[in-house]
Design an enzyme around this catalytic site. Structure first.
Site, mmCIF file in Angstrom:
data_model
loop_
_atom_site.group_PDB
_atom_site.id
_atom_site.type_symbol
_atom_site.label_atom_id
_atom_site.label_comp_id
_atom_site.label_asym_id
_atom_site.label_seq_id
_atom_site.Cartn_x
_atom_site.Cartn_y
_atom_site.Cartn_z
ATOM 1 N N ASP A 32 20.272 50.848 60.537
ATOM 2 C CA ASP A 32 21.169 50.245 59.559
ATOM 3 C C ASP A 32 22.387 49.627 60.249
ATOM 4 O OD1 ASP A 32 22.075 49.530 57.052
ATOM 5 O OD2 ASP A 32 23.021 51.460 56.651
ATOM 6 N N GLY A 33 22.879 48.529 59.658
ATOM 7 C CA GLY A 33 24.138 47.951 60.120
ATOM 8 C C GLY A 33 24.048 46.603 60.787
ATOM 9 N N HIS A 49 20.408 40.628 62.982
ATOM 10 C CA HIS A 49 19.009 41.072 63.005
ATOM 11 C C HIS A 49 18.389 40.832 64.392
ATOM 12 C CE1 HIS A 49 19.104 42.027 58.829
ATOM 13 N NE2 HIS A 49 19.259 40.775 58.424
ATOM 14 N N ASN A 80 14.033 46.093 50.095
ATOM 15 C CA ASN A 80 14.593 44.925 50.789
ATOM 16 C C ASN A 80 14.119 43.595 50.223
ATOM 17 O OD1 ASN A 80 14.627 46.510 54.080
ATOM 18 N ND2 ASN A 80 16.212 46.414 52.517
ATOM 19 N N ARG A 83 16.688 41.310 48.470
ATOM 20 C CA ARG A 83 17.675 40.486 49.173
ATOM 21 C C ARG A 83 17.399 39.003 48.911
ATOM 22 N NH1 ARG A 83 18.443 43.400 55.133
ATOM 23 N NH2 ARG A 83 19.111 45.427 54.333
#
Length: 247
Positions: A32-33, A49, A80, A83
């Protein structure tokens, strides 16, 4: 320089001993992040990414170096899909290109690749890429790398129940072992350690059955910042835990 090398080698030997002594076989990670890292560096999400892919490669290598046998990474969840479409399209393309570009090196390093999740819902081209990667590396004996794509633990459990019914197993024959044998992870041990990067204190529908007795480790480091040293720190913390399994 020589002193630095000696310190690094000694630390690696220490971590290898901890992995062996604690019987640490399987690490699962919620990566994550990426987007927050990109935002803090005034970069588009795509760069976060891409930087995350570098971390993935480094952590696979570090896991091999210290003797961890199984590594399961949460790459794309069933949630996801909510998104923005351009980000979803980018992530699918990045996944496809990463697997194609890195397959030879992973194979040469004896990594065995497996993909868990509702793979059949992915586009046909990506399914072919993943199937080829699994087939190419199926006999490798190094790190077992599971990548969770279009994965959600609730969906996994629903799928397991459906498979049990389709197999004609009666209600009174259903046991923990039966259910576990119908999960995506049926051929690997449950995670000993679950790491979440990015500081969030939740498990996000990830391996809910499998992490029942896993030790949890949350770091504020974003995934693109998570390197070999950070992995070794998590292993050192794991070694301090006393695992009771409810006892």
């Amino acid at each position: 320089m020589e002193k630095i090398l000696i310190v690094v080698e000694n630390n690696l030997e220490k971590i290898k001993s901890l992995v062996k002594d604690t019987n640490l076989k399987h690490i699962a990670i919620i990566m994550d992040g990426n987007r927050r890292w990109a935002k803090e560096h005034c970069l588009p999400s795509a760069m976060g990414h891409k930087k995350g892919v570098d971390s993935l490669k480094n952590i696979v290598k570090a896991s091999h170096k210290c003797g961890v046998k199984y590594l399961t990474l949460y790459a794309f969840s069933t949630e996801n899909w909510n998104r923005k479409q351009d980000e979803v399209d980018f992530l699918m393309g990045l996944l496809a290109s990463t697997i194609k570009n890195e397959l030879n090196e992973l194979h040469q390093n004896d990594v065995k690749l497996t993909f868990i999740g509702d793979i059949k819902a992915l586009n046909a081209e990506l399914q072919d890429i993943l199937a080829n990667a699994e087939n190419t590396t199926k006999n490798n004996k190094g790190v077992n790398l599971q990548i969770a794509i279009n994965y959600g633990a609730r969906n996994e459990l629903i799928n397991a129940v459906k498979c049990i019914i389709e197999d004609g197993i009666s209600a009174n024959e259903v046991t923990e072992e039966v259910l576990q044998n119908h999960l995506y992870t049926k051929n690997i041990p449950d995670p000993d350690l679950l790491i979440r990067t990015g500081g969030e204190m939740r498990v996000s529908n990830y391996l809910l059955w499998q992490i029942a007795y896993s030790e949890l480790y949350v770091t504020r480091k974003y995934w693109p910042e998570f390197n070999e040293d950070a992995l070794f720190e998590s292993i050192e913390e794991f070694a301090k835990r006393q695992r009771r399994y409810g006892g």
